[in-house]
Scaffold this motif. Structure first.
Motif, PDB file in Angstrom:
ATOM      1  N   ARG A  22      -4.692   6.483   1.574  1.00 47.27           N
ATOM      2  CA  ARG A  22      -4.887   5.042   1.380  1.00 47.27           C
ATOM      3  C   ARG A  22      -6.225   4.628   1.965  1.00 47.27           C
ATOM      4  O   ARG A  22      -6.554   4.989   3.094  1.00 47.27           O
ATOM      5  CB  ARG A  22      -3.795   4.229   2.083  1.00 47.27           C
ATOM      6  CG  ARG A  22      -2.517   4.203   1.364  1.00 47.27           C
ATOM      7  CD  ARG A  22      -2.627   3.247   0.168  1.00 47.27           C
ATOM      8  NE  ARG A  22      -1.360   3.166  -0.484  1.00 47.27           N
ATOM      9  CZ  ARG A  22      -1.091   3.713  -1.656  1.00 47.27           C
ATOM     10  NH1 ARG A  22      -2.007   4.337  -2.322  1.00 47.27           N
ATOM     11  NH2 ARG A  22       0.098   3.606  -2.185  1.00 47.27           N
ATOM     12  N   GLU A  23      -6.958   3.874   1.208  1.00 46.31           N
ATOM     13  CA  GLU A  23      -8.196   3.269   1.690  1.00 46.31           C
ATOM     14  C   GLU A  23      -7.839   1.863   2.155  1.00 46.31           C
ATOM     15  O   GLU A  23      -7.325   1.057   1.379  1.00 46.31           O
ATOM     16  CB  GLU A  23      -9.227   3.225   0.560  1.00 46.31           C
ATOM     17  CG  GLU A  23     -10.608   2.857   1.002  1.00 46.31           C
ATOM     18  CD  GLU A  23     -11.265   3.909   1.900  1.00 46.31           C
ATOM     19  OE1 GLU A  23     -11.955   3.485   2.840  1.00 46.31           O
ATOM     20  OE2 GLU A  23     -11.072   5.117   1.678  1.00 46.31           O
ATOM     21  N   LEU A  24      -8.051   1.588   3.433  1.00 44.75           N
ATOM     22  CA  LEU A  24      -7.714   0.303   4.031  1.00 44.75           C
ATOM     23  C   LEU A  24      -8.959  -0.305   4.671  1.00 44.75           C
ATOM     24  O   LEU A  24      -9.864   0.420   5.073  1.00 44.75           O
ATOM     25  CB  LEU A  24      -6.633   0.477   5.104  1.00 44.75           C
ATOM     26  CG  LEU A  24      -5.287   1.038   4.647  1.00 44.75           C
ATOM     27  CD1 LEU A  24      -4.415   1.346   5.857  1.00 44.75           C
ATOM     28  CD2 LEU A  24      -4.587   0.063   3.737  1.00 44.75           C
ATOM     29  N   ALA A  28      -7.088  -2.727   9.818  1.00 44.02           N
ATOM     30  CA  ALA A  28      -5.778  -2.786   9.156  1.00 44.02           C
ATOM     31  C   ALA A  28      -4.700  -2.289  10.111  1.00 44.02           C
ATOM     32  O   ALA A  28      -4.948  -1.476  11.008  1.00 44.02           O
ATOM     33  CB  ALA A  28      -5.784  -1.947   7.884  1.00 44.02           C
ATOM     34  N   GLU A  31       1.552  -2.410   9.345  1.00 41.59           N
ATOM     35  CA  GLU A  31       2.195  -3.332   8.407  1.00 41.59           C
ATOM     36  C   GLU A  31       1.395  -3.438   7.107  1.00 41.59           C
ATOM     37  O   GLU A  31       1.979  -3.467   6.017  1.00 41.59           O
ATOM     38  CB  GLU A  31       2.352  -4.712   9.038  1.00 41.59           C
ATOM     39  CG  GLU A  31       3.088  -5.688   8.143  1.00 41.59           C
ATOM     40  CD  GLU A  31       3.386  -7.008   8.832  1.00 41.59           C
ATOM     41  OE1 GLU A  31       4.259  -7.716   8.307  1.00 41.59           O
ATOM     42  OE2 GLU A  31       2.774  -7.321   9.865  1.00 41.59           O
ATOM     43  N   ASP A  32       0.080  -3.467   7.191  1.00 42.58           N
ATOM     44  CA  ASP A  32      -0.756  -3.512   5.985  1.00 42.58           C
ATOM     45  C   ASP A  32      -0.523  -2.280   5.120  1.00 42.58           C
ATOM     46  O   ASP A  32      -0.379  -2.373   3.900  1.00 42.58           O
ATOM     47  CB  ASP A  32      -2.238  -3.607   6.355  1.00 42.58           C
ATOM     48  CG  ASP A  32      -2.588  -4.882   7.099  1.00 42.58           C
ATOM     49  OD1 ASP A  32      -1.966  -5.936   6.828  1.00 42.58           O
ATOM     50  OD2 ASP A  32      -3.485  -4.826   7.973  1.00 42.58           O
ATOM     51  N   LEU A  33      -0.488  -1.123   5.755  1.00 43.73           N
ATOM     52  CA  LEU A  33      -0.248   0.123   5.023  1.00 43.73           C
ATOM     53  C   LEU A  33       1.120   0.099   4.354  1.00 43.73           C
ATOM     54  O   LEU A  33       1.256   0.382   3.161  1.00 43.73           O
ATOM     55  CB  LEU A  33      -0.346   1.321   5.967  1.00 43.73           C
ATOM     56  CG  LEU A  33       0.071   2.674   5.384  1.00 43.73           C
ATOM     57  CD1 LEU A  33      -0.896   3.121   4.297  1.00 43.73           C
ATOM     58  CD2 LEU A  33       0.175   3.718   6.484  1.00 43.73           C
ATOM     59  N   THR A  35       3.061  -2.443   3.636  1.00 45.93           N
ATOM     60  CA  THR A  35       3.179  -3.484   2.615  1.00 45.93           C
ATOM     61  C   THR A  35       2.702  -2.956   1.270  1.00 45.93           C
ATOM     62  O   THR A  35       3.358  -3.150   0.246  1.00 45.93           O
ATOM     63  CB  THR A  35       2.393  -4.745   3.023  1.00 45.93           C
ATOM     64  OG1 THR A  35       2.969  -5.279   4.212  1.00 45.93           O
ATOM     65  CG2 THR A  35       2.418  -5.796   1.931  1.00 45.93           C
ATOM     66  N   GLY A  36       1.581  -2.273   1.270  1.00 48.50           N
ATOM     67  CA  GLY A  36       1.069  -1.682   0.033  1.00 48.50           C
ATOM     68  C   GLY A  36       2.009  -0.643  -0.539  1.00 48.50           C
ATOM     69  O   GLY A  36       2.255  -0.603  -1.753  1.00 48.50           O
ATOM     70  N   LEU A  37       2.558   0.197   0.322  1.00 47.22           N
ATOM     71  CA  LEU A  37       3.494   1.223  -0.148  1.00 47.22           C
ATOM     72  C   LEU A  37       4.775   0.601  -0.694  1.00 47.22           C
ATOM     73  O   LEU A  37       5.318   1.055  -1.699  1.00 47.22           O
ATOM     74  CB  LEU A  37       3.818   2.200   0.984  1.00 47.22           C
ATOM     75  CG  LEU A  37       2.699   3.147   1.387  1.00 47.22           C
ATOM     76  CD1 LEU A  37       3.044   3.866   2.678  1.00 47.22           C
ATOM     77  CD2 LEU A  37       2.402   4.143   0.282  1.00 47.22           C
ATOM     78  N   GLU A  39       5.099  -2.344  -2.053  1.00 48.96           N
ATOM     79  CA  GLU A  39       4.817  -2.980  -3.342  1.00 48.96           C
ATOM     80  C   GLU A  39       4.886  -1.961  -4.470  1.00 48.96           C
ATOM     81  O   GLU A  39       5.374  -2.265  -5.549  1.00 48.96           O
ATOM     82  CB  GLU A  39       3.442  -3.648  -3.313  1.00 48.96           C
ATOM     83  CG  GLU A  39       3.410  -4.916  -2.485  1.00 48.96           C
ATOM     84  CD  GLU A  39       2.010  -5.493  -2.333  1.00 48.96           C
ATOM     85  OE1 GLU A  39       1.033  -4.925  -2.889  1.00 48.96           O
ATOM     86  OE2 GLU A  39       1.888  -6.519  -1.636  1.00 48.96           O
ATOM     87  N   GLU A  40       4.396  -0.756  -4.210  1.00 42.73           N
ATOM     88  CA  GLU A  40       4.417   0.304  -5.215  1.00 42.73           C
ATOM     89  C   GLU A  40       5.776   0.978  -5.331  1.00 42.73           C
ATOM     90  O   GLU A  40       6.136   1.475  -6.397  1.00 42.73           O
ATOM     91  CB  GLU A  40       3.370   1.360  -4.885  1.00 42.73           C
ATOM     92  CG  GLU A  40       1.955   0.874  -5.016  1.00 42.73           C
ATOM     93  CD  GLU A  40       0.962   1.938  -4.597  1.00 42.73           C
ATOM     94  OE1 GLU A  40       1.265   3.140  -4.732  1.00 42.73           O
ATOM     95  OE2 GLU A  40      -0.112   1.562  -4.118  1.00 42.73           O
TER      96      GLU A  40
END
Length: 92
Positions: A22-24, A28, A31-33, A35-37, A39-40
């Motif tokens: 993941r490019e953050l 970051a 929680e940011d990481l 959240t992206g996972l 969503e997918e």
């Protein structure tokens, strides 16, 4: 910044891969990481989250340190960090 997410057991089954890069943005958080996972892969919610915090269905670590010993979801990530999600290990 590049962060590596390593998935084991049921998390890997949902994600479909053992490793996810993941490019953050700088600063970051975990929680940011996640959240992206999520969503997918919405099916990860029950494995990773409980009442708005890290659940206990899997053990989450950042560079080998359990996030419960860090700042939980607010743990700031750095370039090259490795986040692991694995079933908890119980001794006996």
């Amino acid at each position: 910044m590049l962060v590596v997410f390593r998935a084991y057991g049921p998390v890997r089954d949902v994600v479909g891969s053992k490793t996810v890069d993941r490019e953050l943005p700088p600063g970051a958080t975990l929680e940011d990481l996640l959240t992206g996972l999520l969503e997918e892969h919405p099916d990860l919610t029950d494995l990773l989250c409980a009442d708005g915090d890290v659940g206990d269905a899997v053990s989450l670590t950042v560079d080998g340190v359990n996030v419960s010993r860090l700042d939980g979801l607010e743990t700031t990530l750095s370039a090259g960090d490795e986040v692991r999600a694995a079933p908890p290990i119980h001794g006996g």
